[in-house]
Enzyme design. Structure first.
Site, PDB file in Angstrom:
ATOM      1  N   GLY A  22     -13.381  95.498 101.600  1.00 35.30           N
ATOM      2  CA  GLY A  22     -12.730  94.433 100.834  1.00 35.30           C
ATOM      3  C   GLY A  22     -11.326  94.816 100.415  1.00 35.30           C
ATOM      4  N   SER A  23     -10.672  93.884  99.736  1.00 35.29           N
ATOM      5  CA  SER A  23      -9.256  94.063  99.402  1.00 35.29           C
ATOM      6  C   SER A  23      -9.044  95.051  98.263  1.00 35.29           C
ATOM      7  CB  SER A  23      -8.628  92.713  99.050  1.00 35.29           C
ATOM      8  OG  SER A  23      -9.275  92.147  97.929  1.00 35.29           O
TER       9      SER A  23
ATOM     10  N   ASP B 216     -16.764 101.093  96.019  1.00 35.71           N
ATOM     11  CA  ASP B 216     -16.794  99.773  96.652  1.00 35.71           C
ATOM     12  C   ASP B 216     -16.425  98.693  95.634  1.00 35.71           C
ATOM     13  OD1 ASP B 216     -17.167  97.819  98.554  1.00 35.71           O
ATOM     14  OD2 ASP B 216     -19.230  98.373  99.028  1.00 35.71           O
ATOM     15  N   GLY B 217     -15.999  97.556  96.118  1.00 33.88           N
ATOM     16  CA  GLY B 217     -15.626  96.437  95.265  1.00 33.88           C
ATOM     17  C   GLY B 217     -16.826  95.590  94.876  1.00 33.88           C
ATOM     18  N   ALA B 218     -16.560  94.518  94.146  1.00 36.15           N
ATOM     19  CA  ALA B 218     -17.634  93.592  93.754  1.00 36.15           C
ATOM     20  C   ALA B 218     -17.020  92.226  93.502  1.00 36.15           C
ATOM     21  CB  ALA B 218     -18.343  94.086  92.506  1.00 36.15           C
TER      22      ALA B 218
ATOM     23  N   GLY C 273     -20.646  90.861  98.472  1.00 36.73           N
ATOM     24  CA  GLY C 273     -20.884  90.237  99.772  1.00 36.73           C
ATOM     25  C   GLY C 273     -20.017  89.048 100.099  1.00 36.73           C
TER      26      GLY C 273
ATOM     27  N   GLU D 131     -23.267  97.633 102.976  1.00 35.83           N
ATOM     28  CA  GLU D 131     -22.857  98.111 101.643  1.00 35.83           C
ATOM     29  C   GLU D 131     -24.072  98.514 100.826  1.00 35.83           C
ATOM     30  OE1 GLU D 131     -18.705  95.669 100.906  1.00 35.83           O
ATOM     31  OE2 GLU D 131     -20.576  94.696 100.378  1.00 35.83           O
TER      32      GLU D 131
ATOM     33  N   LYS E 292     -13.206  90.099  87.627  1.00 35.69           N
ATOM     34  CA  LYS E 292     -14.562  90.148  88.198  1.00 35.69           C
ATOM     35  C   LYS E 292     -15.643  90.297  87.126  1.00 35.69           C
ATOM     36  CE  LYS E 292     -13.019  90.099  92.481  1.00 35.69           C
ATOM     37  NZ  LYS E 292     -13.123  91.199  93.393  1.00 35.69           N
TER      38      LYS E 292
HETATM   39  C1  5RP Z   1     -17.634  92.758 100.755  1.00 37.56           C
HETATM   40  C2  5RP Z   1     -17.759  92.965  99.300  1.00 37.56           C
HETATM   41  C3  5RP Z   1     -16.516  93.200  98.537  1.00 37.56           C
HETATM   42  O1  5RP Z   1     -16.580  94.459  97.956  1.00 37.56           O
HETATM   43  C4  5RP Z   1     -16.384  92.140  97.495  1.00 37.56           C
HETATM   44  O2  5RP Z   1     -16.419  90.883  98.143  1.00 37.56           O
HETATM   45  C5  5RP Z   1     -15.081  92.280  96.708  1.00 37.56           C
HETATM   46  O3  5RP Z   1     -14.012  92.099  97.569  1.00 37.56           O
HETATM   47  P1  5RP Z   1     -12.520  92.131  97.067  1.00 37.56           P
HETATM   48  O4  5RP Z   1     -12.252  93.510  96.570  1.00 37.56           O
HETATM   49  O5  5RP Z   1     -11.708  91.785  98.304  1.00 37.56           O
HETATM   50  O6  5RP Z   1     -12.363  91.093  95.998  1.00 37.56           O
HETATM   51  O7  5RP Z   1     -18.818  92.962  98.715  1.00 37.56           O
HETATM   52  O8  5RP Z   1     -18.875  92.443 101.334  1.00 37.56           O
END
Ligand code: 5RP
Length: 232
Positions: free
Chosen positions: A31-32, A87-89, A101, A109, A127
């Site tokens: 993710g970003s 990881d992001g969320a 997701g 993930e 978030k």
């Molecule tokens: C990808 C994810 C990402 O971690 C989640 O969607 C957050 O993404 P971003 O950092 O781009 O807002 O779960 O499956």
């Protein structure tokens, strides 16, 4: 996306990379936000500040990014346990339960998170939610063959179900495992454990984006500074 939010994502991700030590097996998120952590690990490896790192990526996209940065990638065959995953969320509840997701990588993930000793969520402050499901849907990865019965079942649980489409809006979105995603709007979720258990019961469901009792830490970047929360 505003430049401010991008900067906050970078700050959160780079703070979490401070937890990575030489010799670790690192899970690389998708993710970003997580991409900033991947880049930071790559930079620290290149400069020699980190050494002997190997990594397990959570998506094909992250694998490509890591390879471009010469981060050595390994598999669970070689390293069944991961020291730390960053990881992001999409949503973060006060108890560090999260929805993931929206980027479509929730299956790998969750596999990587479940194999991790430490699972660090990185995000900007937008978030944070009082209750999961306040804004984001719960993505459910489904075998294409089972779309109709699974969709009917998810509706029977009270969800408004939207099949995710590709960016062009013409074809169904396909995950790295070639499955489809049904986004379930359940706002807000009163009992996440109960709904997670119910979603799992339906044949054809591969995985869902409720990551409950999994995150050990969250690093949240806010306009007033960085907050590091740990799971009690
Ligand atoms: C990808 C994810 C990402 O971690 C989640 O969607 C957050 O993404 P971003 O950092 O781009 O807002 O779960 O499956």
């Amino acid at each position: 996306m505003s430049a401010d939010i991008t900067e906050l994502k970078r700050q959160a991700a780079e703070k979490a990379v401070e937890f990575v030590q030489s010799g670790m097996v690192v899970g690389l998120g998708t993710g970003s936000t997580a991409v900033h952590a991947v880049r930071a690990v790559g930079r620290l490896l290149k400069s020699g500040e980190l050494q002997n790192i190997v990594a397990i990526p959570t998506s094909e996209a992250t694998a490509c990014e890591a390879e471009s940065l010469q981060i050595p990638l390994v598999t669970f065959d070689e390293h069944p346990k991961v020291d730390i995953t960053i990881d992001g969320a999409d949503e973060i509840a006060p108890n560090l339960d999260v929805i993931k997701g929206l980027g479509g990588a929730l299956l790998r993930e969750k596999i990587v998170a479940a194999a991790s000793r430490r699972f660090v969520i990185v995000a900007d402050h937008t978030k944070r939610v009082p209750q999961l499901g306040s804004k984001a849907p719960v993505p459910v990865e489904v075998i294409s063959f089972a779309e109709q019965p699974v969709s009917d079942y998810l509706e029977s649980l009270g969800a408004r179900v939207v099949k995710r489409m590709d960016e062009d809006g013409e074809r169904p979105f396909r995950t790295d495992e070639n499955n489809i995603i049904l986004d379930c709007y359940l706002s807000p979720i009163v009992n996440p454990q109960q709904i997670a258990a119910a979603i799992r019961q339906q044949p054809g469901v591969v995985e869902h984006g409720l990551f409950l009792n999994m995150a050990t830490d969250a690093v949240l970047a806010t306009p007033d500074g960085i907050e590091h929360l740990t799971h009690e």
